[in-house]
Design an enzyme around this catalytic site. Structure first.
Site, PDB file in Angstrom:
ATOM      1  CB  SER A  15      -0.891   0.022   1.240  1.00 27.30           C
ATOM      2  OG  SER A  15      -1.419   1.328   1.401  1.00 27.30           O
ATOM      3  CG  HIS A  40      -4.033  -1.745  -1.135  1.00 30.18           C
ATOM      4  ND1 HIS A  40      -5.131  -2.549  -1.383  1.00 30.18           N
ATOM      5  CD2 HIS A  40      -4.397  -0.944  -0.104  1.00 30.18           C
ATOM      6  CE1 HIS A  40      -6.096  -2.253  -0.535  1.00 30.18           C
ATOM      7  NE2 HIS A  40      -5.679  -1.273   0.254  1.00 30.18           N
ATOM      8  CG  ASP A  42      -5.074   2.224   1.348  1.00 27.88           C
ATOM      9  OD1 ASP A  42      -6.050   1.452   1.328  1.00 27.88           O
ATOM     10  OD2 ASP A  42      -3.938   1.875   1.701  1.00 27.88           O
ATOM     11  CG  MET A  44      -8.437   6.941   3.058  1.00 24.64           C
ATOM     12  SD  MET A  44      -7.556   6.997   4.628  1.00 24.64           S
ATOM     13  CE  MET A  44      -6.605   5.464   4.518  1.00 24.64           C
ATOM     14  CG  HIS A  73      -9.339  -0.067   0.264  1.00 23.97           C
ATOM     15  ND1 HIS A  73      -8.679  -0.275   1.469  1.00 23.97           N
ATOM     16  CD2 HIS A  73     -10.667  -0.102   0.568  1.00 23.97           C
ATOM     17  CE1 HIS A  73      -9.566  -0.423   2.435  1.00 23.97           C
ATOM     18  NE2 HIS A  73     -10.774  -0.313   1.920  1.00 23.97           N
ATOM     19  CG  MET A  75     -11.241   2.968   2.815  1.00 27.75           C
ATOM     20  SD  MET A  75      -9.666   3.039   3.680  1.00 27.75           S
ATOM     21  CE  MET A  75      -8.561   3.112   2.280  1.00 27.75           C
ATOM     22  CG  MET A 144     -11.396  -2.886   6.162  1.00 21.18           C
ATOM     23  SD  MET A 144      -9.973  -2.489   5.135  1.00 21.18           S
ATOM     24  CE  MET A 144      -8.887  -1.655   6.295  1.00 21.18           C
ATOM     25  CG  ASP A 179      -6.047  -2.960   3.786  1.00 26.74           C
ATOM     26  OD1 ASP A 179      -4.964  -2.657   4.300  1.00 26.74           O
ATOM     27  OD2 ASP A 179      -6.729  -2.168   3.098  1.00 26.74           O
TER      28      ASP A 179
HETATM   29  C1  DX5 Z   1      -6.164   1.496   6.131  1.00 20.14           C
HETATM   30  C2  DX5 Z   1      -5.793   1.145   4.703  1.00 20.14           C
HETATM   31  C3  DX5 Z   1      -4.676   0.186   4.607  1.00 20.14           C
HETATM   32  C4  DX5 Z   1      -3.371   0.688   5.149  1.00 20.14           C
HETATM   33  C5  DX5 Z   1      -2.638  -0.483   5.707  1.00 20.14           C
HETATM   34  O1  DX5 Z   1      -7.332   2.211   6.132  1.00 20.14           O
HETATM   35  O2  DX5 Z   1      -6.896   0.583   4.027  1.00 20.14           O
HETATM   36  O3  DX5 Z   1      -4.503  -0.285   3.277  1.00 20.14           O
HETATM   37  O4  DX5 Z   1      -2.553   1.282   4.171  1.00 20.14           O
HETATM   38  O5  DX5 Z   1      -1.540   0.004   6.384  1.00 20.14           O
HETATM   39  P1  DX5 Z   1      -0.715  -0.946   7.364  1.00 20.14           P
HETATM   40  O6  DX5 Z   1      -0.209  -2.084   6.539  1.00 20.14           O
HETATM   41  O7  DX5 Z   1       0.359  -0.033   7.836  1.00 20.14           O
HETATM   42  O8  DX5 Z   1      -1.652  -1.397   8.450  1.00 20.14           O
HETATM   43 ZN    ZN Z   2      -6.477  -0.419   2.026  1.00 18.82          ZN
END
Ligand code: DX5
Ligand code: ZN
Length: 230
Positions: A15, A40, A42, A44, A73, A75, A144, A179
């Protein structure tokens, strides 16, 4: 659909959330060279989760830097509104959160019609029953193992029974991703429970050598996978 999704085997998905955004192209090149399978991303929106990361412009900017599959992903509260810009920017698969919609079928069909892979994500306490109606029609289910929003949180082992339940339910051509808090230790437990696609942010980009971290995760995951088969 890409054989990366449909063929069995372990996939490592670094990620970029934990990478240096000022040197993203270099960070991506390192994990690609080390054999990462997916990247990956992320996304948000500051509404569904209390953090904001990036949108389609960044996806578009890094698309020419790498051949890696973009595992995106979302979010975000409104995947229907933003799916198309992400696909146009170069996302290969979009994973939406089931918690944001009462009509998951609509979201699946919309993403599918855009020509991208479709994933659905469950927060730590969201049950498998919430995705019952679309389970046969997604390419990937993401569990998650932290509350979404931030990298670097501790792995929640209480989600492992849900991973095992999903393993029983999914076909071999569907992927089971996990994840949050995945590192060289927790990866083995995740794989033993049934996960085949491992997201890791801080364990990769927070390591002194992100390339070696990818290799270590793969070695440990494959070891745990073989144990599961014997
Ligand atoms: C959290 C993200 C993850 C995050 C994981 O909301 O969806 O993908 O990057 O990070 P680590 O591996 O540091 O827990
Ligand atoms: Zn993620």
């Amino acid at each position: 659909m890409s054989s990366l999704l449909t063929q069995p085997g372990i996939r490592i998905a670094p990620s970029i959330l934990a990478a240096d955004f000022g040197r993203l192209a270099e960070a991506i090149a390192v994990v690609e060279k080390a054999g990462a399978d997916l990247l990956h991303l992320d996304v948000m929106d500051g509404h569904f989760v209390p953090n904001i990361t990036f949108g389609p412009p960044l996806v578009r900017a890094i698309r020419p830097c790498t051949k890696l599959f973009f595992d995106t992903h979302l979010m975000i509260e409104d995947p229907l509104r933003y799916a198309e810009p992400f696909v146009k920017a170069g996302a290969d698969l979009l994973t939406f959160h089931t918690e944001v919609t009462d009509e998951p079928r609509k979201v699946v069909d919309h993403i599918r019609a855009l020509g991208a892979g479709v994933g659905v994500c469950l927060n730590p306490t969201t049950p498998v029953s919430s995705i019952e109606s679309i389970l046969p029609d997604v390419d990937l289910v993401l569990v998650m193992s932290v509350w979404p929003g931030f990298g670097g949180q501790a792995f929640m082992p209480e989600v492992l029974p849900k991973v095992a339940e999903l393993r029983q339910r999914l076909r071999p051509d569907q992927r089971l991703e996990i994840d949050g808090g995945i590192d060289a230790d927790t990866v083995e437990r995740a794989v033993r429970a049934g996960a085949d696609t491992l997201v890791a942010g801080s364990a990769v980009f927070g390591a002194p050598s992100p390339g070696e971290a990818v290799e270590t995760l793969r070695r440990r995951a494959q070891h745990a996978g073989r144990e599961g088969l014997s």
